[in-house]
Design an enzyme around this catalytic site. Sequence first.
Site, PDB file in Angstrom:
ATOM      1  CG  HIS A  24       9.791   2.979 -39.492  1.00  0.00           C
ATOM      2  ND1 HIS A  24      10.922   3.526 -38.950  1.00  0.00           N
ATOM      3  CD2 HIS A  24       9.010   2.586 -38.445  1.00  0.00           C
ATOM      4  CE1 HIS A  24      10.843   3.466 -37.627  1.00  0.00           C
ATOM      5  NE2 HIS A  24       9.694   2.899 -37.292  1.00  0.00           N
ATOM      6  CG  ASP A  84     -12.098  -2.854   4.071  1.00  0.00           C
ATOM      7  OD1 ASP A  84     -11.815  -2.521   2.912  1.00  0.00           O
ATOM      8  OD2 ASP A  84     -12.221  -2.032   5.006  1.00  0.00           O
ATOM      9  CD  GLU A 125      -9.513   2.890  -0.409  1.00  0.00           C
ATOM     10  OE1 GLU A 125      -8.929   1.802  -0.388  1.00  0.00           O
ATOM     11  OE2 GLU A 125      -9.385   3.756   0.485  1.00  0.00           O
ATOM     12  CG  HIS A 126     -13.687   2.100   0.685  1.00  0.00           C
ATOM     13  ND1 HIS A 126     -12.614   2.526   1.436  1.00  0.00           N
ATOM     14  CD2 HIS A 126     -13.397   0.826   0.317  1.00  0.00           C
ATOM     15  CE1 HIS A 126     -11.710   1.561   1.518  1.00  0.00           C
ATOM     16  NE2 HIS A 126     -12.168   0.517   0.846  1.00  0.00           N
ATOM     17  CD  GLN A 133     -13.669   1.184   6.044  1.00  0.00           C
ATOM     18  OE1 GLN A 133     -12.584   1.177   5.453  1.00  0.00           O
ATOM     19  NE2 GLN A 133     -14.167   0.084   6.600  1.00  0.00           N
ATOM     20  CG  HIS A 146      -8.367   1.703   7.550  1.00  0.00           C
ATOM     21  ND1 HIS A 146      -7.558   0.629   7.277  1.00  0.00           N
ATOM     22  CD2 HIS A 146      -9.593   1.356   7.095  1.00  0.00           C
ATOM     23  CE1 HIS A 146      -8.255  -0.331   6.687  1.00  0.00           C
ATOM     24  NE2 HIS A 146      -9.498   0.085   6.571  1.00  0.00           N
TER      25      HIS A 146
END
Length: 436
Positions: free
Chosen positions: A412, A352, A318-319, A250, A253
């Site tokens: 109202h 992914d 995230e992961h 990862q 990336h």
Amino acid sequence: MIRHLKNATSQEVRAEADRKVREVVETTLASIEANGDAAVRELSERFDNWSPTSFRLSDDDIQDAMAEVSAQALEDIRFAQAQVRNFAEAQLASMQPVEVENSPGVILGHKHLPLNAVGCYVPGGAYPMVASAHMSVLTAKVAGVKRVVAAAPPHKGKPHPAIVAAMHLAGADEILVLGGVQAVGAMAIGTETIDPVDMLVGPGNAFVAEAKRQLFGRVGIDLFAGPTETLVIADDSVDGLLCATDLLGQAEHGPTSPAALLTNSETLARDTEAAIATLLEKLPTADIARQAWDSYGEIIVCDSHEEMLEVANDMAYEHVQVMTENADWYLDNMTNYGALFLGPRTNVAYGDKVIGTNHTLPTKKAARYTGGLWVGKFLKTCTYQRVVSDEASARIGSYCSRLCALEGFAGHGEQANERVRRYGHQEVPYAGQVAP
């Protein structure tokens, strides 16, 4: 006791980088707002050396691109899309309309309404992310979105054939060969030739993510996203090579992608660090992965699973890949994560690319308050109400009138009072007046 064997770049350094990105994006979006197609074309020429007659592909253009994709690649794309579609359809089936008689004569309900127009960004810079077409375009179409616009930058001077194929097979109604801030800006703001959308989704680099943040409110967005984050939680039931492989897998990336090992075994921590050094000598994407690991990699050693859980929930990555003797304990107890990958047989790359869950996930601790992209993001849950008897309207009206007076909302209150007069046949003083 929590021990950091390796630390990442400070938050102060990251914040300064974010500030510079914000300034560039603000100026770029203002240019698109003011100059429309001319600004988009100038930006595309400057950043992608791309200025076609039309940024939108014709049907013939799409078929030409698909003809360049091998039969095996098309089969693989269709397989991955089937997995994504199956899970999205199962998620959609879980979202039922509601209608209840909330009190006698008062009917309340909600419906799930698909958005009318969505813009899906598919990154294509260092890596042409074919899978992002499945995750965004296909999921939006499963939700019932009427108009889905998909955009990806050119690759080596032309539309990337596999991305175009994936967009088309996923059901995109319009395909734009356009990248970066100019793509998301054009889809959100609209130009002379591109009609605006109601929502932007999909991953991207820091500039795309910041553009989505600045456009939020003008359009909806899926979530605030930054560089890919990966946390591996492991004990001595696995080895350092497996942990190192999943961290670097990862980290490739991008040079700012955080990757962290959280373990209760200092031996595993040392073995993983050694395995990372070895793998960086032979991984084809080592240049990028090494930058990410050197600057954003972390190794954290704890004394217990309970301590590891506390750290993991605070990191809110995230992961989160859990490779421990009892991975389900983390499933039962973790609260802050984008997606969990449980056990050594699965990994983040499965999520992914192909397994069926969505890979557009929260970063930068956004997992504290949101999950990732899913079919429900493309739906608006809208309520309705119906009062079916005079008695019910008068009864609710009496309560409403008093509550409005409590807050000082005379107008109202008069809405309620008029119903009490009409349907309850009661003499009610005008709102704010005292009865004689």
